[in-house]
Design an enzyme around this catalytic site. Structure first.
Site, PDB file in Angstrom:
ATOM      1  N   TYR A  31      -3.493 -10.669  -3.151  1.00 11.51           N
ATOM      2  CA  TYR A  31      -4.501  -9.646  -2.890  1.00 11.51           C
ATOM      3  C   TYR A  31      -5.872 -10.174  -3.294  1.00 11.51           C
ATOM      4  O   TYR A  31      -6.003 -10.875  -4.285  1.00 11.51           O
ATOM      5  CB  TYR A  31      -4.149  -8.360  -3.652  1.00 11.51           C
ATOM      6  CG  TYR A  31      -2.854  -7.770  -3.142  1.00 11.51           C
ATOM      7  CD1 TYR A  31      -2.849  -6.936  -2.029  1.00 11.51           C
ATOM      8  CD2 TYR A  31      -1.635  -8.110  -3.716  1.00 11.51           C
ATOM      9  CE1 TYR A  31      -1.663  -6.434  -1.517  1.00 11.51           C
ATOM     10  CE2 TYR A  31      -0.440  -7.609  -3.207  1.00 11.51           C
ATOM     11  CZ  TYR A  31      -0.465  -6.772  -2.115  1.00 11.51           C
ATOM     12  OH  TYR A  31       0.709  -6.285  -1.606  1.00 11.51           O
ATOM     13  N   TYR A  73      -1.431   6.071   1.256  1.00 19.74           N
ATOM     14  CA  TYR A  73      -0.829   4.767   1.538  1.00 19.74           C
ATOM     15  C   TYR A  73      -0.515   4.069   0.232  1.00 19.74           C
ATOM     16  O   TYR A  73      -1.411   3.868  -0.598  1.00 19.74           O
ATOM     17  CB  TYR A  73      -1.780   3.918   2.387  1.00 19.74           C
ATOM     18  CG  TYR A  73      -1.229   2.541   2.682  1.00 19.74           C
ATOM     19  CD1 TYR A  73      -0.024   2.385   3.354  1.00 19.74           C
ATOM     20  CD2 TYR A  73      -1.905   1.400   2.272  1.00 19.74           C
ATOM     21  CE1 TYR A  73       0.500   1.122   3.618  1.00 19.74           C
ATOM     22  CE2 TYR A  73      -1.393   0.136   2.536  1.00 19.74           C
ATOM     23  CZ  TYR A  73      -0.190   0.005   3.209  1.00 19.74           C
ATOM     24  OH  TYR A  73       0.324  -1.240   3.461  1.00 19.74           O
ATOM     25  N   HIS A 112       4.425  -0.177   3.687  1.00 23.38           N
ATOM     26  CA  HIS A 112       5.087  -1.253   4.428  1.00 23.38           C
ATOM     27  C   HIS A 112       6.061  -1.962   3.501  1.00 23.38           C
ATOM     28  O   HIS A 112       5.740  -2.201   2.337  1.00 23.38           O
ATOM     29  CB  HIS A 112       4.065  -2.278   4.941  1.00 23.38           C
ATOM     30  CG  HIS A 112       3.153  -1.723   5.996  1.00 23.38           C
ATOM     31  ND1 HIS A 112       1.982  -1.066   5.691  1.00 23.38           N
ATOM     32  CD2 HIS A 112       3.257  -1.718   7.343  1.00 23.38           C
ATOM     33  CE1 HIS A 112       1.397  -0.676   6.820  1.00 23.38           C
ATOM     34  NE2 HIS A 112       2.143  -1.059   7.834  1.00 23.38           N
ATOM     35  N   ASN A 117      13.867  -6.607   2.614  1.00 23.24           N
ATOM     36  CA  ASN A 117      13.859  -6.088   1.240  1.00 23.24           C
ATOM     37  C   ASN A 117      14.696  -4.804   1.174  1.00 23.24           C
ATOM     38  O   ASN A 117      14.178  -3.701   1.034  1.00 23.24           O
ATOM     39  CB  ASN A 117      12.416  -5.837   0.777  1.00 23.24           C
ATOM     40  CG  ASN A 117      12.325  -5.543  -0.698  1.00 23.24           C
ATOM     41  OD1 ASN A 117      13.316  -5.239  -1.350  1.00 23.24           O
ATOM     42  ND2 ASN A 117      11.116  -5.607  -1.227  1.00 23.24           N
ATOM     43  N   LYS A 126      15.945   7.080  -1.193  1.00 25.38           N
ATOM     44  CA  LYS A 126      16.410   8.048  -2.197  1.00 25.38           C
ATOM     45  C   LYS A 126      15.377   9.145  -2.437  1.00 25.38           C
ATOM     46  O   LYS A 126      15.711  10.233  -2.875  1.00 25.38           O
ATOM     47  CB  LYS A 126      16.695   7.352  -3.545  1.00 25.38           C
ATOM     48  CG  LYS A 126      18.031   6.660  -3.611  1.00 25.38           C
ATOM     49  CD  LYS A 126      18.406   6.307  -5.051  1.00 25.38           C
ATOM     50  CE  LYS A 126      17.463   5.301  -5.653  1.00 25.38           C
ATOM     51  NZ  LYS A 126      18.025   4.440  -6.682  1.00 25.38           N
TER      52      LYS A 126
END
Length: 165
Positions: A31, A73, A112, A117, A126
């Site tokens: 990042y 997000y 995303h 994964n 869940k």
């Protein structure tokens, strides 16, 4: 044996470096400085997770607006591997869910997840998230490059909802 404590704390200029290190270890993508600059202004939408006073996880979100609807997000939510399956991710996600519930004006939460994964996909399912689409070549420089978009709908669109009583 005493029970472990899991606490969430604010991201500040003093611990920003810990967040950067954590993200470097947990995520396969890096990042940029703007990401971290924005995080310092995110308030309740960015938290470090402490397990017995050690930083082991973090969650970072932002508010997006699409077609007049506010959506949250989740940019990152991650925990160091040795500390997974101890309720830390759940505590971070519950913080986010409480935030949007208190606010009351969010349409949905989305994020995303790399298509391979499976543990992350199972984790979010869940909590009521569903895969709503798959974006090909979403990630640069990592394999697989495809990402699932997971979304949790918080309330129906205004035009479909029942009138207020």
């Amino acid at each position: 044996m005493t029970r472990a404590t899991i606490e969430l704390g604010d991201v500040t200029p003093h611990n920003l470096q810990q967040l950067k290190r954590l993200n470097q270890v947990v995520f396969p993508v890096s990042y940029n400085d703007k990401f971290y600059k924005d995080i310092l202004e995110a308030g309740e939408l960015a938290k470090l997770a402490y397990y017995n006073d050690i930083v082991v996880g973090a969650v970072c979100c932002r508010i997006d607006v699409l077609d007049g609807s506010r959506r949250l997000y989740i940019m990152t939510l991650g925990c160091l591997a040795p500390y997974r399956k101890r309720g830390i991710g759940a505590k971070m996600l519950e913080h986010v869910l409480n935030f949007v519930e208190k606010d009351g004006d969010f349409h949905s939460i989305f994020l995303h997840v790399q298509v391979n994964n499976q543990s992350a996909i199972d984790f979010y399912k869940k909590f009521g998230f569903e895969i709503v689409e798959t974006k090909e070549q979403y990630y640069k420089r990592i394999e697989p490059a495809d990402a699932h978009v997971l979304m949790k709908l918080l309330r129906p669109q205004k035009n479909f909802s029942e009138p207020e009583k």
